[in-house]
Design a protein around this motif. Structure first.
Motif, PDB file in Angstrom:
ATOM      1  N   VAL A 146       0.840  -1.202   0.000  1.00 23.16           N
ATOM      2  CA  VAL A 146       0.000   0.000   0.000  1.00 23.16           C
ATOM      3  C   VAL A 146       0.875   1.252   0.000  1.00 23.16           C
ATOM      4  CG1 VAL A 146      -1.706   1.328   1.302  1.00 23.16           C
ATOM      5  CG2 VAL A 146      -1.937  -1.160   1.119  1.00 23.16           C
ATOM      6  N   GLY A 147       1.954   1.223   0.772  1.00 16.39           N
ATOM      7  CA  GLY A 147       2.864   2.359   0.782  1.00 16.39           C
ATOM      8  C   GLY A 147       3.492   2.588  -0.580  1.00 16.39           C
ATOM      9  N   ASN A 148       3.804   1.506  -1.282  1.00 17.22           N
ATOM     10  CA  ASN A 148       4.372   1.637  -2.620  1.00 17.22           C
ATOM     11  C   ASN A 148       3.392   2.284  -3.597  1.00 17.22           C
ATOM     12  OD1 ASN A 148       6.823   0.586  -1.902  1.00 17.22           O
ATOM     13  ND2 ASN A 148       6.425  -1.460  -2.704  1.00 17.22           N
ATOM     14  N   VAL A 149       2.118   2.016  -3.400  1.00 20.24           N
ATOM     15  CA  VAL A 149       1.105   2.664  -4.242  1.00 20.24           C
ATOM     16  C   VAL A 149       1.139   4.175  -4.040  1.00 20.24           C
ATOM     17  CG1 VAL A 149      -1.378   2.943  -4.593  1.00 20.24           C
ATOM     18  CG2 VAL A 149      -0.407   0.654  -4.366  1.00 20.24           C
ATOM     19  N   SER A 150       1.305   4.615  -2.790  1.00 14.06           N
ATOM     20  CA  SER A 150       1.348   6.057  -2.516  1.00 14.06           C
ATOM     21  C   SER A 150       2.526   6.711  -3.226  1.00 14.06           C
ATOM     22  CB  SER A 150       1.427   6.311  -1.004  1.00 14.06           C
ATOM     23  OG  SER A 150       2.710   5.981  -0.486  1.00 14.06           O
ATOM     24  N   TYR A 151       3.629   5.974  -3.371  1.00 16.06           N
ATOM     25  CA  TYR A 151       4.785   6.522  -4.074  1.00 16.06           C
ATOM     26  C   TYR A 151       4.467   6.795  -5.540  1.00 16.06           C
ATOM     27  CZ  TYR A 151       7.598   5.109  -0.028  1.00 16.06           C
ATOM     28  OH  TYR A 151       8.122   4.961   1.224  1.00 16.06           O
ATOM     29  N   TRP A 152       3.837   5.824  -6.182  1.00 17.98           N
ATOM     30  CA  TRP A 152       3.502   6.013  -7.594  1.00 17.98           C
ATOM     31  C   TRP A 152       2.491   7.137  -7.787  1.00 17.98           C
ATOM     32  CZ3 TRP A 152       6.786   4.382 -10.884  1.00 17.98           C
ATOM     33  CH2 TRP A 152       7.498   3.207 -10.681  1.00 17.98           C
ATOM     34  N   VAL A 153       1.541   7.225  -6.877  1.00 21.97           N
ATOM     35  CA  VAL A 153       0.558   8.315  -6.968  1.00 21.97           C
ATOM     36  C   VAL A 153       1.255   9.667  -6.874  1.00 21.97           C
ATOM     37  CG1 VAL A 153      -1.409   9.423  -5.825  1.00 21.97           C
ATOM     38  CG2 VAL A 153      -1.366   6.933  -6.089  1.00 21.97           C
ATOM     39  N   LEU A 154       2.197   9.787  -5.943  1.00 27.86           N
ATOM     40  CA  LEU A 154       2.897  11.060  -5.764  1.00 27.86           C
ATOM     41  C   LEU A 154       3.772  11.394  -6.972  1.00 27.86           C
ATOM     42  CD1 LEU A 154       3.466  13.439  -3.928  1.00 27.86           C
ATOM     43  CD2 LEU A 154       5.331  12.140  -2.903  1.00 27.86           C
ATOM     44  N   ILE A 155       4.440  10.399  -7.532  1.00 28.48           N
ATOM     45  CA  ILE A 155       5.273  10.640  -8.710  1.00 28.48           C
ATOM     46  C   ILE A 155       4.432  11.180  -9.859  1.00 28.48           C
ATOM     47  CG2 ILE A 155       6.608   9.504 -10.538  1.00 28.48           C
ATOM     48  CD1 ILE A 155       7.698   7.607  -8.399  1.00 28.48           C
ATOM     49  N   LYS A 156       3.317  10.518 -10.132  1.00 25.89           N
ATOM     50  CA  LYS A 156       2.484  10.956 -11.249  1.00 25.89           C
ATOM     51  C   LYS A 156       1.800  12.289 -10.942  1.00 25.89           C
ATOM     52  CE  LYS A 156       3.623   7.713 -13.944  1.00 25.89           C
ATOM     53  NZ  LYS A 156       4.726   7.238 -13.112  1.00 25.89           N
ATOM     54  N   SER A 157       1.521  12.541  -9.670  1.00 24.46           N
ATOM     55  CA  SER A 157       0.949  13.833  -9.294  1.00 24.46           C
ATOM     56  C   SER A 157       1.953  14.952  -9.549  1.00 24.46           C
ATOM     57  CB  SER A 157       0.544  13.822  -7.817  1.00 24.46           C
ATOM     58  OG  SER A 157       0.057  15.077  -7.417  1.00 24.46           O
ATOM     59  N   THR A 158       3.236  14.686  -9.263  1.00 25.92           N
ATOM     60  CA  THR A 158       4.285  15.677  -9.517  1.00 25.92           C
ATOM     61  C   THR A 158       4.406  15.964 -11.016  1.00 25.92           C
ATOM     62  OG1 THR A 158       5.502  14.914  -7.562  1.00 25.92           O
ATOM     63  CG2 THR A 158       6.727  16.218  -9.187  1.00 25.92           C
ATOM     64  N   PHE A 159       4.412  14.904 -11.814  1.00 24.85           N
ATOM     65  CA  PHE A 159       4.455  15.087 -13.265  1.00 24.85           C
ATOM     66  C   PHE A 159       3.168  15.714 -13.797  1.00 24.85           C
ATOM     67  CE2 PHE A 159       7.836  11.701 -13.380  1.00 24.85           C
ATOM     68  CZ  PHE A 159       8.818  12.513 -13.945  1.00 24.85           C
ATOM     69  N   GLY A 160       2.080  15.543 -13.020  1.00 28.31           N
ATOM     70  CA  GLY A 160       0.808  16.100 -13.440  1.00 28.31           C
ATOM     71  C   GLY A 160       0.819  17.618 -13.525  1.00 28.31           C
ATOM     72  N   LEU A 161       1.757  18.266 -12.834  1.00 32.21           N
ATOM     73  CA  LEU A 161       1.884  19.723 -12.928  1.00 32.21           C
ATOM     74  C   LEU A 161       2.318  20.132 -14.335  1.00 32.21           C
ATOM     75  CD1 LEU A 161       3.681  20.411  -9.521  1.00 32.21           C
ATOM     76  CD2 LEU A 161       1.261  20.733 -10.058  1.00 32.21           C
ATOM     77  N   LEU A 162       3.035  19.241 -15.021  1.00 26.64           N
ATOM     78  CA  LEU A 162       3.481  19.513 -16.386  1.00 26.64           C
ATOM     79  C   LEU A 162       2.574  18.863 -17.427  1.00 26.64           C
ATOM     80  CD1 LEU A 162       7.331  18.964 -15.900  1.00 26.64           C
ATOM     81  CD2 LEU A 162       6.095  21.138 -15.948  1.00 26.64           C
ATOM     82  N   PHE A 163       2.004  17.707 -17.067  1.00 21.61           N
ATOM     83  CA  PHE A 163       1.156  16.956 -17.989  1.00 21.61           C
ATOM     84  C   PHE A 163      -0.212  16.737 -17.336  1.00 21.61           C
ATOM     85  CE2 PHE A 163       5.585  15.591 -18.477  1.00 21.61           C
ATOM     86  CZ  PHE A 163       5.818  15.991 -19.790  1.00 21.61           C
ATOM     87  N   PRO A 164      -1.174  17.611 -17.619  1.00 17.28           N
ATOM     88  CA  PRO A 164      -2.499  17.559 -16.969  1.00 17.28           C
ATOM     89  C   PRO A 164      -3.204  16.213 -17.086  1.00 17.28           C
ATOM     90  CG  PRO A 164      -2.239  19.611 -18.172  1.00 17.28           C
ATOM     91  CD  PRO A 164      -1.063  18.758 -18.540  1.00 17.28           C
ATOM     92  N   ALA A 165      -2.894  15.438 -18.115  1.00 15.71           N
ATOM     93  CA  ALA A 165      -3.570  14.148 -18.292  1.00 15.71           C
ATOM     94  C   ALA A 165      -3.280  13.185 -17.143  1.00 15.71           C
ATOM     95  CB  ALA A 165      -3.135  13.511 -19.612  1.00 15.71           C
ATOM     96  N   LEU A 166      -2.211  13.453 -16.400  1.00 16.54           N
ATOM     97  CA  LEU A 166      -1.871  12.599 -15.258  1.00 16.54           C
ATOM     98  C   LEU A 166      -2.640  12.989 -14.000  1.00 16.54           C
ATOM     99  CD1 LEU A 166       1.998  12.338 -15.745  1.00 16.54           C
ATOM    100  CD2 LEU A 166       0.254  10.664 -16.365  1.00 16.54           C
ATOM    101  N   GLY A 167      -3.291  14.160 -14.028  1.00 16.10           N
ATOM    102  CA  GLY A 167      -4.084  14.603 -12.883  1.00 16.10           C
ATOM    103  C   GLY A 167      -3.286  14.632 -11.605  1.00 16.10           C
ATOM    104  N   GLU A 168      -3.852  14.073 -10.538  1.00 23.34           N
ATOM    105  CA  GLU A 168      -3.178  13.977  -9.245  1.00 23.34           C
ATOM    106  C   GLU A 168      -2.626  12.572  -9.018  1.00 23.34           C
ATOM    107  OE1 GLU A 168      -5.590  15.377  -6.066  1.00 23.34           O
ATOM    108  OE2 GLU A 168      -5.921  17.342  -6.966  1.00 23.34           O
TER     109      GLU A 168
END
Length: 483
Positions: free
Chosen positions: A109-131
């Motif tokens: 479950v903790g590993n899932v939070s890591y992936w969510v945060l990574i894509k959320s960070t990239f989401g600032l540049l690529f809106p399709a990734l959202g949060e």
């Protein structure tokens, strides 16, 4: 092509880990996403005084837990995969299974939070990734999960070497953050942030309590070296690595938190978008600071993911090796990687990633559930240490320090029990949704050994967990609990 085997012996000499590698496991496990969120999380809750008290409490409590793992590594050198093995030795097979399964599920479950945060960070540049919880984000995250799977399948020793490099790389931006904030600290701002709000004792206590779960999450992984005890070149290095890694990380976390109060006002800190360290550094040095921290976060989170995946697979493997999980989980490949446990780990992470598509706040939910699942294994390990000191076992051949170790174990038990209560009833209930069906693995293991599924006490414990799991499902269905 590697050949799958079912080896149960000790790892090859070449795969043995020295003190620096074991310490890197501890640091790499703890320094992940949590540190990058500390300024905003503490800014929302308290001021400088409250933050200092919170780190003293958390540092003391978690240090006793680190010392517990050191104590057990020395007094019970025959027990591998620390958290799971200690629970089984102290309280029996079923609690030991819960500890192994809960620890493993927590890591996933903790590993899932890591992936969510990574894509959320990239989401600032690529809106399709959202949060980090859009379909595209989940697909890309799943691809990352299996890429790491292939890396670890090449061998634990090789993955541990990569982890040492990543650990150093991710500490650089955090250390630079601390140095820059110390040099540019604005004394008037720091002075205005001394109090969080209510200056009464009760108000300060409430502020400190509000930070406790934050400190729990950032310290998860303190047992990293203990989990990898079977790979240690020298057994005493397990305890040393645990304490050295913990003290270094505690100093780093406290510095990041307290120095941030000298950059922005408390209210401004609380309103920063995560990762809030980026906003703090940007206020001190300009836009490049935010980009620098963003890059550091990606490296840090990927490094933490590697560490947690290694530990999760190792716990399942050792439990299966000791006949406390189904036999298929003790399969290894030609490079001594626990391949079956690794496949199961990567599969659960992928499945939970799909669940984030339906969560209102996937990142926060994953963090809290991860913490709740970890606390029970921690409590059982601390309880086992206290049981050893109370019974006097092992002290006949090494009597020194029994009184001191009793105090350490008692404080660790009280601290982890307090954290379970502080986590809230809802997350304990949701944890049971995971524990109850996971018991199928325990039943399969018993059948493989020709034994009845449960003893009477075990059946009573399972019934309690099953009822709690059903109650949690009902609460989710009615909206009493939301994810």
């Amino acid at each position: 092509m590697t050949t799958t085997t079912e080896k149960t012996g000790a790892p090859k000499a070449a795969s043995k880990l020295r003190l620096p590698a074991l310490t890197a496991m501890v640091v790499g496990s703890m320094v992940g996403a949590g540190v990058f969120s500390l300024p905003a999380n503490f800014g929302q809750a308290t001021g400088v005084y409250g933050a200092a008290i919170a780190w003293i409490i958390a540092g003391t409590g978690m240090l006793t837990l680190a010392l517990v793992f050191q104590l057990l590594a020395v007094r019970k050198p025959d027990l591998d995969a620390g958290v799971y093995a200690y629970a089984k030795a102290g309280f029996g097979e079923f609690p030991g299974f819960f500890s192994a399964f809960g620890y493993w599920a927590s890591a996933c479950v903790g590993n899932v939070s890591y992936w969510v945060l990574i894509k959320s960070t990239f989401g600032l540049l690529f809106p399709a990734l959202g949060e980090g919880d859009t379909l595209l984000a989940v697909v890309l995250s799943a691809a990352g999960v299996w890429a790491f799977h292939l890396l670890i399948a090449r061998g634990v020793g090789e993955a541990a070497f990569v982890n040492q490099i990543v650990t150093v790389a991710k500490l650089v931006p955090i250390a630079l953050f601390v140095v820059i904030l110390a040099v540019t600290l604005r004394s008037p701002v720091f002075g205005d942030n001394l109090w969080g709000g209510d200056r009464s004792f009760g108000g300060l206590f409430d502020e400190v309590r509000a930070t406790m779960l934050v400190t729990v999450f950032v310290f998860l992984g303190v047992e990293g070296a203990s989990v990898y005890s079977r790979y240690a070149r020298r057994r005493r290095d397990v305890g040393r690595a645990t304490v050295l890694g913990f003290l270094g990380v505690l100093a780093l976390f406290a510095s990041v938190t307290l120095l941030s109060y000298g950059a922005l006002g408390k209210a401004e800190l609380g309103e920063l978008q995560q990762p809030s360290m980026a906003g703090v550094l940007e206020s001190a040095v300009g836009p490049w600071g935010a980009r620098f921290i963003g890059a550091g976060l990606i490296v840090s989170v990927l490094g933490a993911y590697l560490s947690w995946t290694l530990m999760a697979a190792e716990v399942l493997f050792v439990a299966a090796r000791d006949a406390d999980m189904p036999a298929f989980l003790r399969r290894t490949n030609g490079r001594d990687a626990p391949i079956a446990a690794l496949v199961m780990t990567s599969s659960l992470v992928t499945a939970v990633l799909l669940v984030t598509l339906f969560s209102e706040d996937a990142f926060t939910f994953a963090l809290k559930l991860c913490s709740a699942l970890s606390l029970v294994p921690y409590l059982l390990a601390a309880g086992y240490a206290l049981k050893l000191t109370a019974s006097g076992e092992t002290y006949d051949r090494a009597p020194g320090g029994r009184r001191k170790e009793t105090v350490i174990a008692a404080v660790a038990v009280l601290y982890t029990a307090f954290l379970i209560v502080a986590a809230g009833l809802e997350f304990l209930l949701i944890s049971c949704i995971i524990y109850a069906p996971g018991t199928v693995l325990f039943v399969l293991t018993r059948r493989e050994r020709g034994r009845r599924a449960f003893t009477v006490p075990e059946a009573a414990l399972f019934a309690l967990v099953a009822v709690a799991g059903v109650a949690a499902v009902a609460c989710l269905a009615t909206g009493a609990i939301t994810i």
